[in-house]
Design a protein around this motif. Sequence first.
Motif, PDB file in Angstrom:
ATOM      1  N   GLU A  46     -45.538 108.974 -36.607  1.00 54.56           N
ATOM      2  CA  GLU A  46     -45.418 108.301 -38.178  1.00 54.56           C
ATOM      3  C   GLU A  46     -44.120 107.644 -38.471  1.00 54.56           C
ATOM      4  OE1 GLU A  46     -46.995 111.702 -39.501  1.00 54.56           O
ATOM      5  OE2 GLU A  46     -48.502 110.705 -40.727  1.00 54.56           O
ATOM      6  N   TYR A  47     -43.926 106.175 -38.600  1.00 55.32           N
ATOM      7  CA  TYR A  47     -42.520 105.888 -38.866  1.00 55.32           C
ATOM      8  C   TYR A  47     -43.001 104.982 -40.320  1.00 55.32           C
ATOM      9  CZ  TYR A  47     -45.039 101.517 -36.967  1.00 55.32           C
ATOM     10  OH  TYR A  47     -46.066 100.940 -36.629  1.00 55.32           O
ATOM     11  N   ASP A  48     -41.209 104.331 -40.947  1.00 54.46           N
ATOM     12  CA  ASP A  48     -41.108 104.279 -41.924  1.00 54.46           C
ATOM     13  C   ASP A  48     -40.775 102.723 -41.715  1.00 54.46           C
ATOM     14  OD1 ASP A  48     -38.725 103.167 -40.643  1.00 54.46           O
ATOM     15  OD2 ASP A  48     -37.272 105.153 -42.702  1.00 54.46           O
ATOM     16  N   GLY A  49     -40.605 101.630 -42.582  1.00 50.43           N
ATOM     17  CA  GLY A  49     -40.703 100.008 -42.510  1.00 50.43           C
ATOM     18  C   GLY A  49     -39.161 100.066 -41.583  1.00 50.43           C
ATOM     19  N   LYS A  50     -38.570 100.499 -41.808  1.00 48.89           N
ATOM     20  CA  LYS A  50     -37.222 100.578 -40.352  1.00 48.89           C
ATOM     21  C   LYS A  50     -37.628 100.574 -39.382  1.00 48.89           C
ATOM     22  CE  LYS A  50     -34.295 101.092 -44.560  1.00 48.89           C
ATOM     23  NZ  LYS A  50     -32.791 100.992 -45.190  1.00 48.89           N
ATOM     24  N   GLY A  51     -38.810 102.105 -38.267  1.00 47.45           N
ATOM     25  CA  GLY A  51     -39.207 101.786 -37.345  1.00 47.45           C
ATOM     26  C   GLY A  51     -38.345 103.381 -37.404  1.00 47.45           C
ATOM     27  N   MET A  52     -37.816 103.799 -38.361  1.00 50.12           N
ATOM     28  CA  MET A  52     -37.783 105.449 -37.669  1.00 50.12           C
ATOM     29  C   MET A  52     -38.395 106.667 -37.746  1.00 50.12           C
ATOM     30  SD  MET A  52     -33.565 104.679 -39.785  1.00 50.12           S
ATOM     31  CE  MET A  52     -32.648 104.105 -39.380  1.00 50.12           C
ATOM     32  N   ASP A  64     -47.483  97.078 -47.582  1.00 48.74           N
ATOM     33  CA  ASP A  64     -46.649  97.452 -48.290  1.00 48.74           C
ATOM     34  C   ASP A  64     -45.448  97.186 -47.238  1.00 48.74           C
ATOM     35  OD1 ASP A  64     -46.439 100.231 -47.459  1.00 48.74           O
ATOM     36  OD2 ASP A  64     -46.727 101.015 -49.803  1.00 48.74           O
ATOM     37  N   GLY A  65     -45.800  97.618 -46.139  1.00 48.81           N
ATOM     38  CA  GLY A  65     -44.472  97.834 -44.914  1.00 48.81           C
ATOM     39  C   GLY A  65     -43.245  98.352 -44.844  1.00 48.81           C
ATOM     40  N   LYS A  66     -44.035  99.780 -46.127  1.00 50.66           N
ATOM     41  CA  LYS A  66     -42.835 101.023 -46.128  1.00 50.66           C
ATOM     42  C   LYS A  66     -43.631 102.147 -45.586  1.00 50.66           C
ATOM     43  CE  LYS A  66     -41.823 100.296 -50.829  1.00 50.66           C
ATOM     44  NZ  LYS A  66     -41.830 100.560 -52.532  1.00 50.66           N
ATOM     45  N   PHE A  67     -44.478 102.229 -44.306  1.00 53.78           N
ATOM     46  CA  PHE A  67     -45.465 103.380 -43.164  1.00 53.78           C
ATOM     47  C   PHE A  67     -45.644 103.060 -42.591  1.00 53.78           C
ATOM     48  CE2 PHE A  67     -48.499 106.345 -42.566  1.00 53.78           C
ATOM     49  CZ  PHE A  67     -48.047 107.075 -42.633  1.00 53.78           C
ATOM     50  N   GLY A  68     -45.878 103.296 -41.356  1.00 57.52           N
ATOM     51  CA  GLY A  68     -47.255 102.419 -40.251  1.00 57.52           C
ATOM     52  C   GLY A  68     -47.653 104.438 -39.425  1.00 57.52           C
ATOM     53  N   VAL A  85     -39.000  99.521 -31.419  1.00 60.16           N
ATOM     54  CA  VAL A  85     -38.522 101.217 -30.741  1.00 60.16           C
ATOM     55  C   VAL A  85     -38.329 101.732 -32.522  1.00 60.16           C
ATOM     56  CG1 VAL A  85     -36.421 101.728 -29.605  1.00 60.16           C
ATOM     57  CG2 VAL A  85     -37.084  99.263 -29.182  1.00 60.16           C
ATOM     58  N   LEU A  86     -39.004 103.338 -31.980  1.00 63.40           N
ATOM     59  CA  LEU A  86     -38.897 104.268 -33.201  1.00 63.40           C
ATOM     60  C   LEU A  86     -37.857 104.712 -31.883  1.00 63.40           C
ATOM     61  CD1 LEU A  86     -42.445 104.507 -33.454  1.00 63.40           C
ATOM     62  CD2 LEU A  86     -41.286 103.375 -34.340  1.00 63.40           C
ATOM     63  N   THR A  87     -37.111 105.777 -33.562  1.00 61.63           N
ATOM     64  CA  THR A  87     -35.899 106.333 -33.792  1.00 61.63           C
ATOM     65  C   THR A  87     -36.103 107.623 -34.962  1.00 61.63           C
ATOM     66  OG1 THR A  87     -34.615 104.956 -35.136  1.00 61.63           O
ATOM     67  CG2 THR A  87     -34.600 104.497 -33.009  1.00 61.63           C
ATOM     68  N   VAL A  88     -35.626 108.717 -34.811  1.00 57.71           N
ATOM     69  CA  VAL A  88     -35.976 109.254 -35.837  1.00 57.71           C
ATOM     70  C   VAL A  88     -34.994 109.186 -37.092  1.00 57.71           C
ATOM     71  CG1 VAL A  88     -36.417 111.729 -35.715  1.00 57.71           C
ATOM     72  CG2 VAL A  88     -36.556 110.946 -33.650  1.00 57.71           C
ATOM     73  N   ARG A  89     -35.671 109.168 -37.805  1.00 53.79           N
ATOM     74  CA  ARG A  89     -34.788 109.631 -39.495  1.00 53.79           C
ATOM     75  C   ARG A  89     -33.448 110.473 -39.309  1.00 53.79           C
ATOM     76  NH1 ARG A  89     -37.705 107.346 -44.196  1.00 53.79           N
ATOM     77  NH2 ARG A  89     -36.749 109.525 -44.961  1.00 53.79           N
TER      78      ARG A  89
END
Length: 255
Positions: A59-65, A44-48, A137-141
């Motif tokens: 663990e990250y969300d769909g925006k790479g956060m 669903d593109g909301k979690f990775g 490129v992952l960033t912290v929410r």
Amino acid sequence: MMRFIIYAFFLLLSIGLLSSCRSAKPAKFLMLTADSIKYWNLTDGKFGIAYKKNHSFVEYDGKGMIYTNCISYKYFDIYHDSIRYFYGGREGIKTRDKLYYNADRIIKLTEDTLVLASCGKDARQRVFEKSKNQNIVLTVRPEERWGFKYPKLRKDINVDSIFSSLYTSVPKIAAPEQFSAQAYMLIGKDGDVANIDLKDCYPPRNEYPIFFDMLMSKIRLLKFVPARIEQDGKISETFEFNVALPISSKKKESR
């Protein structure tokens, strides 16, 4: 002394985990991590989940956060046909050491597809696909960072005054006796209302369109202290942030 003992425990734990991971099935481990890191996205593109070759994961969300910056002790291990996740570290400004784990059964694992099932009575399956972008490129929410503060109304803003003035701004016939609504707003970095969506309006919005249009204009007058990173009373960074605000008012009785 106690802090040293806790960190020594975590160090020994991490060494033990890495040692135990070497006994994991190499083929399955390499299929999860590729050469160095592999990103798997929920369909669903909301979690990775990003699995790393050093047995850590993010663990990250769909925006790479990233969902949390508590990544000092986040390891995974493959045990038979399941993946075990170990979490630990320091959370929040008032820090506290914490350790826990959970596990998912591996239902399917191919070069491009990963199907996991959570353990327990309410087990559910999640289908992941190998991300086409393996250089995310992952960033912290922002809300997961230490010192994060949610937006709040400025102290000099009188909400009751702003909304009660609606009844003097709108023709009497076009205004309900009382109203309520849920305002979903995007608060900008400067604290201004950048976007508004009204829901759960009572009475229904289509019965009093002029009134609710005027309400939208009044909401834009609200001023907030924006979402921010604040430590020792000093703001180092501000963010756009979505908030929900219940709004209600009614006509004042004439004397």
